[in-house]
Design a protein around this motif. Structure first.
Motif, PDB file in Angstrom:
ATOM      1  N   UNK A 127     -10.413  -8.181 -10.509  1.00  0.00           N
ATOM      2  CA  UNK A 127     -10.000  -6.792 -10.604  1.00  0.00           C
ATOM      3  C   UNK A 127     -10.968  -5.845  -9.904  1.00  0.00           C
ATOM      4  N   UNK A 128     -10.423  -4.942  -9.128  1.00  0.00           N
ATOM      5  CA  UNK A 128     -11.237  -3.886  -8.542  1.00  0.00           C
ATOM      6  C   UNK A 128     -10.436  -2.586  -8.629  1.00  0.00           C
ATOM      7  N   UNK A 129     -11.048  -1.535  -9.140  1.00  0.00           N
ATOM      8  CA  UNK A 129     -10.349  -0.263  -9.323  1.00  0.00           C
ATOM      9  C   UNK A 129     -10.412   0.543  -8.025  1.00  0.00           C
ATOM     10  N   UNK A 130      -9.668   0.094  -7.015  1.00  0.00           N
ATOM     11  CA  UNK A 130      -9.663   0.788  -5.741  1.00  0.00           C
ATOM     12  C   UNK A 130      -8.683   1.960  -5.781  1.00  0.00           C
ATOM     13  N   UNK A 131      -8.855   2.866  -4.829  1.00  0.00           N
ATOM     14  CA  UNK A 131      -7.930   3.999  -4.734  1.00  0.00           C
ATOM     15  C   UNK A 131      -6.575   3.473  -4.305  1.00  0.00           C
ATOM     16  N   UNK A 132      -5.551   3.836  -5.032  1.00  0.00           N
ATOM     17  CA  UNK A 132      -4.211   3.329  -4.757  1.00  0.00           C
ATOM     18  C   UNK A 132      -3.311   4.496  -4.387  1.00  0.00           C
ATOM     19  N   UNK A 133      -2.466   4.356  -3.383  1.00  0.00           N
ATOM     20  CA  UNK A 133      -1.600   5.468  -2.980  1.00  0.00           C
ATOM     21  C   UNK A 133      -0.658   5.885  -4.101  1.00  0.00           C
ATOM     22  N   UNK A 134      -0.379   7.162  -4.155  1.00  0.00           N
ATOM     23  CA  UNK A 134       0.512   7.675  -5.198  1.00  0.00           C
ATOM     24  C   UNK A 134       1.921   7.139  -4.991  1.00  0.00           C
ATOM     25  N   UNK A 142       5.450  -1.497  -6.217  1.00  0.00           N
ATOM     26  CA  UNK A 142       5.523  -2.902  -5.832  1.00  0.00           C
ATOM     27  C   UNK A 142       5.490  -3.068  -4.328  1.00  0.00           C
ATOM     28  N   UNK A 143       6.209  -2.200  -3.626  1.00  0.00           N
ATOM     29  CA  UNK A 143       6.211  -2.279  -2.169  1.00  0.00           C
ATOM     30  C   UNK A 143       4.812  -2.009  -1.611  1.00  0.00           C
ATOM     31  N   UNK A 144       4.138  -1.007  -2.179  1.00  0.00           N
ATOM     32  CA  UNK A 144       2.789  -0.682  -1.713  1.00  0.00           C
ATOM     33  C   UNK A 144       1.827  -1.830  -1.998  1.00  0.00           C
ATOM     34  N   UNK A 145       1.959  -2.432  -3.168  1.00  0.00           N
ATOM     35  CA  UNK A 145       1.097  -3.570  -3.513  1.00  0.00           C
ATOM     36  C   UNK A 145       1.347  -4.739  -2.569  1.00  0.00           C
ATOM     37  N   UNK A 146       2.613  -4.971  -2.217  1.00  0.00           N
ATOM     38  CA  UNK A 146       2.933  -6.051  -1.290  1.00  0.00           C
ATOM     39  C   UNK A 146       2.332  -5.797   0.086  1.00  0.00           C
ATOM     40  N   UNK A 147       2.354  -4.534   0.523  1.00  0.00           N
ATOM     41  CA  UNK A 147       1.778  -4.200   1.828  1.00  0.00           C
ATOM     42  C   UNK A 147       0.273  -4.457   1.840  1.00  0.00           C
ATOM     43  N   UNK A 148      -0.398  -4.132   0.726  1.00  0.00           N
ATOM     44  CA  UNK A 148      -1.831  -4.387   0.641  1.00  0.00           C
ATOM     45  C   UNK A 148      -2.106  -5.890   0.690  1.00  0.00           C
ATOM     46  N   UNK A 149      -1.274  -6.660   0.025  1.00  0.00           N
ATOM     47  CA  UNK A 149      -1.426  -8.116   0.056  1.00  0.00           C
ATOM     48  C   UNK A 149      -1.198  -8.661   1.465  1.00  0.00           C
ATOM     49  N   UNK A 150      -0.229  -8.086   2.159  1.00  0.00           N
ATOM     50  CA  UNK A 150       0.086  -8.548   3.512  1.00  0.00           C
ATOM     51  C   UNK A 150      -1.117  -8.387   4.430  1.00  0.00           C
ATOM     52  N   UNK A 306      -1.868 -14.801  -5.390  1.00  0.00           N
ATOM     53  CA  UNK A 306      -2.006 -13.383  -5.044  1.00  0.00           C
ATOM     54  C   UNK A 306      -1.848 -13.121  -3.546  1.00  0.00           C
ATOM     55  N   UNK A 307      -1.297 -14.090  -2.806  1.00  0.00           N
ATOM     56  CA  UNK A 307      -1.092 -13.912  -1.375  1.00  0.00           C
ATOM     57  C   UNK A 307       0.367 -13.613  -1.014  1.00  0.00           C
ATOM     58  N   UNK A 308       1.274 -13.786  -1.961  1.00  0.00           N
ATOM     59  CA  UNK A 308       2.698 -13.569  -1.692  1.00  0.00           C
ATOM     60  C   UNK A 308       3.093 -12.124  -1.980  1.00  0.00           C
ATOM     61  N   UNK A 309       4.232 -11.667  -1.454  1.00  0.00           N
ATOM     62  CA  UNK A 309       4.710 -10.333  -1.816  1.00  0.00           C
ATOM     63  C   UNK A 309       4.843 -10.189  -3.329  1.00  0.00           C
ATOM     64  N   UNK A 310       4.555  -9.009  -3.837  1.00  0.00           N
ATOM     65  CA  UNK A 310       4.618  -8.783  -5.279  1.00  0.00           C
ATOM     66  C   UNK A 310       6.060  -8.751  -5.766  1.00  0.00           C
TER      67      UNK A 310
END
Length: 375
Positions: A127-134, A142-150, A306-310
């Motif tokens: 876990x890391x409390x990084x800045x996450x887009x609104x 979910x889409x934003x999380x998937x993009x970060x994973x990509x 944690x490498x696949x789309x969310x």
């Protein structure tokens, strides 16, 4: 969440999360979706499904629309995160006592939970409390999380290539998808290098192209090479298939195939960069062994969960299964792929390692990850 808390006595809460998440803490009066029986659904006035932020539980509710109790099925908007923001209680399954611990599913969604010091201890692997887009809705989150994973996965795919199959030519998943959608599909043969257990769950949805297993291809390599323009190997993230590709080319050359010009063979047998994971990140689909569309996927081992789309896939996997021995080294690449300062050293390593015929191909891909370096 506020409505459910006020009517908790008349609700059955259905937990649609993974065993790992539930082991940290669950909502009161809840039962795991996989443990539900008909008698459980008949009793309550309302059936409220929940997950981390509300998306997986919404899918579960969708599946209940044809059922007898569809009229009383609801889903918890915002899921566990919304429940925590409303001060809801959590229960430790092991002790059945109250707990302040709550699992946020994936680290990219940690910022949607109450901040540290609010009374909740948000838990996730790495876990890391990084800045996450609104993101105003769970689906956008979910889409934003998937993009970060990509983005993270692209670095991992490059790291795996440099370490284990630098001399192998590769094909981008986007290029494969583009060619499959063309009016005249290419004469490609796909070789699935995953285990029978993985292939039984699903594979790439590319009905226009024939596909065989690695064992089937190895047994008939000369005949198949003569029948197809290009052979494309793939696996979960590109590691096993890249190694298979390199080993196979070496074996064929040693056996007398294309000895006059091995480069022809190297360009004919290529590896899908990033494998199934990259295919999914660009919107590619999955199919069962019989060709039916599916969302189900076997991830090979927990090291790559944690490498696949969310969103958009259903992981089929025993979470307690040990990491296979041949996956340990590939999993270790994840740490190295996150070292931003190592990019120039990686380029130097590639220059010293790659044969001349593939150095241009590899450096072109590597340069896409070097925007921060003028030189």
């Amino acid at each position: 969440a506020r409505q459910v808390q006020s009517q908790l006595a008349s609700c059955l809460l259905v937990d649609c999360r993974t065993p790992t998440e539930r082991a940290v803490g669950v909502l009161p009066n809840s039962i795991a979706a996989g443990d539900l029986g008909k008698e459980d659904l008949a009793r309550p006035e309302f059936i409220v499904a929940y997950c981390c932020i509300g998306a997986c539980s919404a899918w579960w509710c969708q599946e209940q629309l044809e059922g007898l109790w569809a009229y009383k099925v609801r889903f918890l908007v915002g899921g566990v995160a919304a429940w925590a923001h409303q001060g809801g209680a959590f229960i430790d399954l092991a002790t059945l006592s109250a707990t302040s611990r709550v699992h946020c599913w994936v680290e990219e969604l940690a910022s949607f939970f109450p901040v540290p010091g609010s009374g909740y201890d948000v838990v996730a692997t790495g876990l890391c409390h990084s800045i996450f887009p609104a993101c105003p809705t769970p689906y956008e989150a979910l889409r934003a999380a998937s993009e970060m994973r990509h983005v993270r996965f692209q670095n991992l795919a490059l790291e795996v290539r440099m370490r284990y199959w630098p001399s192998v030519f590769c094909l981008e998943a986007a290029e494969l998808q583009k060619q499959c959608a063309s009016a005249s599909p290419p004469r490609y043969l796909l070789v699935d290098c995953r285990t029978p257990e993985e292939r039984q769950v699903s594979t790439l949805a590319v009905q226009c192209l024939p596909m065989v297993s690695a064992d089937e291809f190895r047994a008939n390599a000369p005949q198949l090479l003569a029948s197809y323009q290009t052979v494309v190997t793939f696996c979960t993230i590109g590691g096993r298939s890249g190694i298979f590709c390199k080993t196979l080319v070496d074996e064929l050359v040693e056996a007398g195939y294309c000895t006059d010009n091995p480069d022809i063979l190297r360009r004919k047998i290529v590896n899908l960069l990033g494998g199934v994971a990259c295919w999914l990140h660009i919107g590619g689909g999955l199919a069962t062994p019989t060709g039916q569309a599916t969302r189900r996927l076997h991830p090979w081992c927990r090291g790559f969960l944690d490498m696949f789309p969310v969103e958009g896939i259903d992981i089929v996997f025993d979470e307690w299964r040990p990491v296979p021995q041949d996956a340990v080294a590939l999993v270790a690449c994840k740490a190295a792929s996150g070292e931003k300062e190592a990019v120039p050293q990686k380029l130097l390593q590639m220059c010293n390692t790659l044969p001349p015929e593939v150095i241009k191909d590899s450096l072109t891909r590597a340069m896409q990850n070097c925007a921060g370096y003028e030189d």
